[in-house]
Design an enzyme around this catalytic site. Structure first.
Site, PDB file in Angstrom:
ATOM      1  N   ASP A 208      22.650 105.108   2.724  1.00  0.00           N
ATOM      2  CA  ASP A 208      21.414 105.040   3.517  1.00  0.00           C
ATOM      3  C   ASP A 208      20.671 103.848   2.581  1.00  0.00           C
ATOM      4  O   ASP A 208      21.027 103.361   1.734  1.00  0.00           O
ATOM      5  CB  ASP A 208      20.314 106.345   3.378  1.00  0.00           C
ATOM      6  CG  ASP A 208      19.992 106.735   1.932  1.00  0.00           C
ATOM      7  OD1 ASP A 208      21.001 106.558   0.981  1.00  0.00           O
ATOM      8  OD2 ASP A 208      19.051 107.387   1.511  1.00  0.00           O
ATOM      9  N   GLU A 211      20.272 104.313  -0.821  1.00  0.00           N
ATOM     10  CA  GLU A 211      21.528 104.266  -1.406  1.00  0.00           C
ATOM     11  C   GLU A 211      22.285 105.441  -2.227  1.00  0.00           C
ATOM     12  O   GLU A 211      22.797 105.627  -3.547  1.00  0.00           O
ATOM     13  CB  GLU A 211      21.390 103.080  -2.835  1.00  0.00           C
ATOM     14  CG  GLU A 211      20.847 101.990  -2.455  1.00  0.00           C
ATOM     15  CD  GLU A 211      20.991 100.852  -3.390  1.00  0.00           C
ATOM     16  OE1 GLU A 211      20.185 100.769  -4.357  1.00  0.00           O
ATOM     17  OE2 GLU A 211      21.592  99.936  -3.143  1.00  0.00           O
TER      18      GLU A 211
HETATM   19  C1  NOJ Z   1      19.073 103.221  -8.064  1.00  0.00           C
HETATM   20  C2  NOJ Z   1      18.329 103.045  -6.626  1.00  0.00           C
HETATM   21  O1  NOJ Z   1      19.427 102.483  -5.640  1.00  0.00           O
HETATM   22  C3  NOJ Z   1      17.731 104.291  -6.135  1.00  0.00           C
HETATM   23  O2  NOJ Z   1      17.600 104.192  -4.858  1.00  0.00           O
HETATM   24  C4  NOJ Z   1      18.861 105.442  -6.544  1.00  0.00           C
HETATM   25  O3  NOJ Z   1      18.009 106.801  -6.320  1.00  0.00           O
HETATM   26  C5  NOJ Z   1      19.490 105.490  -7.843  1.00  0.00           C
HETATM   27  N1  NOJ Z   1      19.799 104.262  -8.028  1.00  0.00           N
HETATM   28  C6  NOJ Z   1      20.413 106.559  -7.856  1.00  0.00           C
HETATM   29  O4  NOJ Z   1      21.431 106.225  -6.981  1.00  0.00           O
HETATM   30  C1  NOJ Z   2      16.380 101.273  -5.054  1.00  0.00           C
HETATM   31  C2  NOJ Z   2      15.877 101.277  -3.618  1.00  0.00           C
HETATM   32  O1  NOJ Z   2      16.214 102.846  -3.173  1.00  0.00           O
HETATM   33  C3  NOJ Z   2      16.721 100.579  -2.567  1.00  0.00           C
HETATM   34  O2  NOJ Z   2      16.197 100.970  -1.195  1.00  0.00           O
HETATM   35  C4  NOJ Z   2      16.615  99.101  -3.092  1.00  0.00           C
HETATM   36  O3  NOJ Z   2      17.329  98.310  -2.095  1.00  0.00           O
HETATM   37  C5  NOJ Z   2      16.895  98.879  -4.456  1.00  0.00           C
HETATM   38  N1  NOJ Z   2      16.165  99.647  -5.349  1.00  0.00           N
HETATM   39  C6  NOJ Z   2      16.702  97.450  -4.657  1.00  0.00           C
HETATM   40  O4  NOJ Z   2      15.204  97.422  -4.646  1.00  0.00           O
END
Ligand code: NOJ
Ligand code: NOJ
Length: 483
Positions: A208, A211
């Protein structure tokens, strides 16, 4: 008879009076601060494009290289940043401005960069690769991949650029057009690579936008549907009939799949189904709201004025209102996070989630757009999901499901005005918690509102810019109701 009528009229008058006085706590937005922040956001956003140590046309998610490390080109973030630049670009107030020229030159670089990363990922993990170094090479460390919203969002922007380049008769159009689309298979053009990928892979589970969860996502599917609809019109324009037909068929099938995300009993649209990996949660998620904002196709299901979308928005508002301490301050709109069970605090994942700038700005954008959709259709239909909300906004407790309000009804005007005022509240919330220099991070601390997580997240600025542009539009269209 007459007395009861009088009493009724009196009661009605009282209702309207209390409507005028409702939301006594919400502070009116400071429009100087709003304009200032809008300019700052444009500045910070552009600063994160084409970084000095990267290939021109790349976009860093945030200028931070550690705690957290966001110094990458994320396909989704970059697409949403580009979308907001396109929104600025088409605003007639910028005609002949240096900003417009600057955006155009970025778009040219960005298309070249996108072609580069399409090619570099095609030979690796594929077009669903979510994250690249600013040099254009895919990030190969462990990550939630694929994330298939990226190619869909990217193709939507490219289709938009194509139509702008043609209508504005860009001098480069001759070379640009075949670079953007050519019917050739295997695809060797920017749009076609992505639309072919979307058309053939939308049924596959993937990660999603946050991520974290592997499954089928409302956000991703809605973006994929728009990509197919836009792809079909581009293909038609290029006399690529077979592809046009194929893409439209996919769009219809995606719409049917999307229907199953509406959870009637819960009263909101589920964010994910068929979860295979990752947290199983309530599925109440601002990703659904973002989906509609980023991938609405007016006149189709799941557009801004679909009652199921408002139902989801209200559930989100309710939920976040009760979990974040800063929402006790009623002078500002509800601070909105990703989803209630979130444990990512902007640095580590085993903590507690916070409200996000971009989800809170999305609350504003949504309400401005909802207001505009009611102004365009000249009616508001009351149903079981919106009745209590609209009764509250208008102070008219007599509203009934099934009722249809039109612009001559006082309640209609009060709802329009109420939506606008509430939308402003979300932007004031961001203004209240932003840093003094106008920088915006990813999150706002749930207890004290301080900026938290990646500083100057490009997407935070993009979401603020887009919301502000929608506000300007809402004022233009709704002027008569906003006095
Ligand atoms: C960093 C981000 O992509 C965020 O969306 C996510 O919650 C954490 N990594 C853990 O996967
Ligand atoms: C975490 C977010 O959950 C994700 O949607 C985004 O792409 C990355 N950070 C980078 O900003």
């Amino acid at each position: 008879m007459i007395t009861t009528l009088r009493i009724k009229l009196f009661a009605l008058a009282m209702l309207f009076l209390s409507a005028a006085l409702s939301k006594p706590n919400l502070k009116p937005i400071n429009s100087n601060e709003l304009d200032q922040q809008f300019q700052k956001s444009i500045y910070f956003l552009l600063k994160n494009t084409s970084p000095a140590d990267g290939v021109r046309g790349s976009v860093i998610a945030a200028p931070s290289r550690s705690h957290p490390d966001y110094y990458y080109h994320w396909v989704r973030d970059a697409a949403l940043v580009t979308e907001s630049l396109l929104n600025l670009y088409v605003d007639p107030r910028y005609n002949n401005s240096p900003l417009k020229a600057q955006i155009r030159s970025f778009l040219m670089d960005h298309m070249n960069f996108n072609s580069k990363i399409q090619i570099s990922s095609q030979s690796g993990n594929g077009l669903g690769e979510p994250k690249f170094w600013v040099t254009g090479l895919p990030f190969l460390g462990p990550w939630g991949r694929p994330q298939n919203d990226g190619p869909a969002l990217r193709s939507i922007n490219h289709a938009r650029i194509l139509s702008i380049a043609l209508s504005e008769k860009w001098p480069e159009a001759g070379q640009l057009v075949p670079f953007l689309y050519s019917a050739k298979i295997p695809a060797d053009s920017l749009i076609k690579r992505d639309t072919e990928f979307v058309a053939h892979h939308w049924r596959e589970p993937n990660f999603d936008l946050w991520e974290e969860v592997y499954g089928m996502h409302f956000y991703t599917l809605l973006a994929q549907r728009k990509s197919m609809l836009f792809g079909a019109s581009v293909a038609t324009a290029f006399k690529d009939q077979g592809a046009a037909h194929f893409y439209s068929t996919q769009a219809t099938q995606i719409t049917n799949t999307l229907e199953s995300f509406w959870a009637q009993g819960k009263g909101f649209i589920d964010a994910t189904k068929y979860v295979q990996r990752g947290r199983n949660k309530s599925q109440l998620d601002s990703a659904v709201l973002l989906a509609v904002l980023h991938s609405e196709v007016e006149g189709t299901r799941f557009s801004v004025n679909d009652p199921r979308v408002l139902a989801t928005f209200l559930s989100l508002k309710n939920s976040f209102n009760s979990i974040y301490t800063i929402n006790k301050n009623l002078a500002y709109g509800t601070a909105i996070g990703r989803y209630p069970e979130d444990t990512y605090d902007g640095y580590v994942t085993n903590s507690r989630g916070n409200p996000w700038v971009l989800s809170t700005a999305a609350g504003a954008e949504y309400l401005y757009r909802l207001m505009m959709s009611y102004l365009k259709t000249k009616q508001i239909q009351i149903n079981d999901y919106n009745r209590a909300y609209f009764a509250d906004l208008s102070g008219n407790s007599q509203l009934k499901s099934g009722q249809v309000l039109s612009p001559i009804d006082r309640t209609y005007s009060l709802i329009i005005k109420g939506l606008f005022v509430e939308a402003d509240g979300y932007l004031s919330r961001v203004l209240f918690h932003r840093n003094a220099d106008g920088s915006l991070s990813e999150q706002m601390n749930r207890e004290n509102g301080f900026m938290q997580g990646a500083p100057n997240l490009t997407w935070s600025h993009a979401s603020f810019i887009t919301a502000k542009l929608r506000r300007d539009e809402a004022i233009t269209i709704g002027r008569a109701f906003l006095k």
